[in-house]
Design an enzyme around this catalytic site. Structure first.
Site, PDB file in Angstrom:
ATOM      1  N   CYS A 281       0.842  -1.044   0.123  1.00 40.93           N
ATOM      2  CA  CYS A 281      -0.178   0.427   0.314  1.00 40.93           C
ATOM      3  C   CYS A 281       0.580   1.218  -0.277  1.00 40.93           C
ATOM      4  CB  CYS A 281      -0.785  -0.067   1.657  1.00 40.93           C
ATOM      5  SG  CYS A 281      -1.822  -1.689   1.355  1.00 40.93           S
ATOM      6  N   ILE A 282       1.639   1.681   1.010  1.00 38.14           N
ATOM      7  CA  ILE A 282       2.177   2.908   1.456  1.00 38.14           C
ATOM      8  C   ILE A 282       3.345   3.746   0.160  1.00 38.14           C
ATOM      9  CG2 ILE A 282       3.212   4.273   3.302  1.00 38.14           C
ATOM     10  CD1 ILE A 282       0.853   3.458   3.868  1.00 38.14           C
TER      11      ILE A 282
END
Ligand code: SAJ
Length: 444
Positions: A281-282
């Site tokens: 994600c990040i």
């Protein structure tokens, strides 16, 4: 297609099915987002069919074998045994579903451009069997506009009308892998619908299993909310990483600075530097926003800068290790290095996009000999090379020219590691409670 009912009653019929829990739910993509969602829906009484093109996952679900840490093994086995939860790699098994939730990956291409091919592929399969009275929800993290610009046209090829015949929403997943406090059930849920009827139906759907559901005015707002959440984290992690680089030059402990700053009772939020930013994600999601922004002649500088700083951290860690070895008269080439932790963050088994693996790659390229120990990651394959976790013996710790802590798993005895190691490069401040042998420690 002739409508049997007035449009409104399709909406009411569907909401009633949700409220009565006798709707059939389809989840396309049963990974770390889809499987917990499927289990939560089955737990409250819905019949749920999980779809995945990965037949291994499908078989595991149908045998009641859990593969997601945040799902309870026993709960899942009971739901499968009762027939409430099953899986299939045949998408047509979702044709009778009243609601279909799309939880497929949204990776990046090698040029850091969005890859929404999974969303498109599932969208086409949903469109091929779309029928009046269905709700379609996209949960995959993506750029603002995906639902209305990509998914909606695919679904309307069926000739059905959104908001009357079928209902289309975007509702971002907010799963924090390994977080025992916030689960699918008690994590607030944002929902944006293509029409007011869509968000009404979507909100009713999620309210059956999630305590707080917030309706927003459009799918774009919900899409933007999600990428903002992850950009917020990426930028703040990059900030503390850059402060770590500066403190290294100034000869100041970034950890002491952050501990002191955290005593401010308001207006600050704790982030910690590390060897880089991992996970699915990040490191990726903010680039979805940066890519879309360029379409509007806007250059999101924070995202690019944060990405640069975070991507640089494994190189900085390599430099710290080289310095630590140099101080003991050793070169990186031929050095024996023991790595502790390869997962992308503590107490989980996921090593995707893990910065630890980048550090190991850099050290291998410099000619170091590396072993790793990670109680959560018994083995992994990277660039065709198979790695295996080794037992953490006192002898092995003592033999290493340098021990490098890249993931701060809770269940590692850092006192014992410090006692037997020659020198330790600790990129996570995992040794913060160690009292004996602190002279051996090199902190980020
Ligand atoms: N990291 C740091 N310093 C920090 C926090 C994290 O270096 O202060 C690193 C971690 O070690 C890890 C990476 O950043 O390598 C990402 O960690 P993370 O916990 O922020 O990200 P994920 O992917 O495990 O989970 C996040 C969720 N985390 C939190 O909100 C705490 C959330 O952003 C999303 O719901 C989820 O990604 C997602 O699926 O989008």
């Amino acid at each position: 297609m002739e409508l049997l009912e007035a449009p409104g009653s399709l909406r009411d019929q569907l909401k009633k099915k949700f409220a009565d829990r006798d709707a059939l739910i389809g989840v396309a993509g049963i990974g770390y987002v889809g499987l917990p969602l499927a289990v939560e829906k089955a737990k409250v009484g819905f019949d749920v069919i999980g779809y995945d093109r990965n037949s291994v996952r499908v078989d595991q679900v149908n045998q009641g074998l859990n593969y997601i840490r945040d799902v309870n093994d026993g709960e899942m086995a009971t739901l499968v045994e009762s027939g409430k939860l099953r899986a299939s790699s045949d998408f047509s098994s979702l044709s009778r579903c009243d609601a279909i939730v799309i939880c497929v990956p949204t990776p990046l291409t090698v040029n850091l451009d969005p890859d929404i091919s999974y969303i498109k592929a599932v969208g086409e399969q949903v469109a091929a069997q779309l029928r009046p009275g269905q709700l379609v929800c996209l949960e995959s993290t993506t750029y603002p506009g995906t639902t209305e610009e990509v998914l909606l046209p695919l679904l309307e090829q069926s000739g059905l009308k959104v908001g009357e015949d079928f209902f289309l929403c975007f509702s971002p997943e907010r799963v924090d892998p390994g977080n025992a406090r916030y689960t699918t059930k008690n994590t607030n849920k944002v929902v944006g619908g293509v029409t007011p009827a869509c968000v009404d139906v979507g909100s009713c759907f999620y309210s059956q299993t999630i305590l707080n559901v917030l309706e927003v005015s459009s799918p774009k707002v919900a899409e933007m909310c999600k990428v903002f959440e992850n950009t917020f984290r990426s930028v703040n992690i990059a900030l503390v990483n850059e402060m770590a680089l500066l403190c290294d030059r100034l000869g100041i402990s970034i950890w002491e600075v952050l501990d002191a700053a955290a005593t401010k009772p308001f207006g600050i939020m704790r982030f910690d530097p590390g060897p880089g930013v991992g996970g699915h994600c990040i490191p990726l999601d903010p680039f979805y926003l940066a890519w879309k922004a360029r379409e509007y002649d806007y250059h999101v500088r924070f995202i690019e800068l944060a990405g640069e700083i975070n991507i640089n951290m494994p190189y900085f860690v390599r430099e710290k290790i080289a310095r630590a070895l140099n101080d003991t008269g050793r070169a990186l080439r031929g050095a024996d290095i023991l790595v502790l932790g390869v997962a992308y963050k503590k107490d989980i088994e996921d090593w995707r996009e893990s910065p630890a693996i980048k550090v190991m790659e850099l050290l291998s390229r410099d000619g170091a000999n590396i072993d790793y120990h990670d109680p959560f990651v018994p083995k992994f394959v990277e660039h065709g090379k198979q790695w295996h976790s080794i037992p953490l013996s006192n002898e092995r710790i003592a033999r290493a020219d340098c021990v490098v802590i890249l993931t701060d798993h809770t269940d590692v005895d850092y006192d014992r590691v410090t006692e037997h190691a020659k020198v330790i490069v600790d990129t996570r401040n995992a040794t913060k409670r160690v009292t004996q042998g602190r002279e051996k420690l090199v902190l980020l």
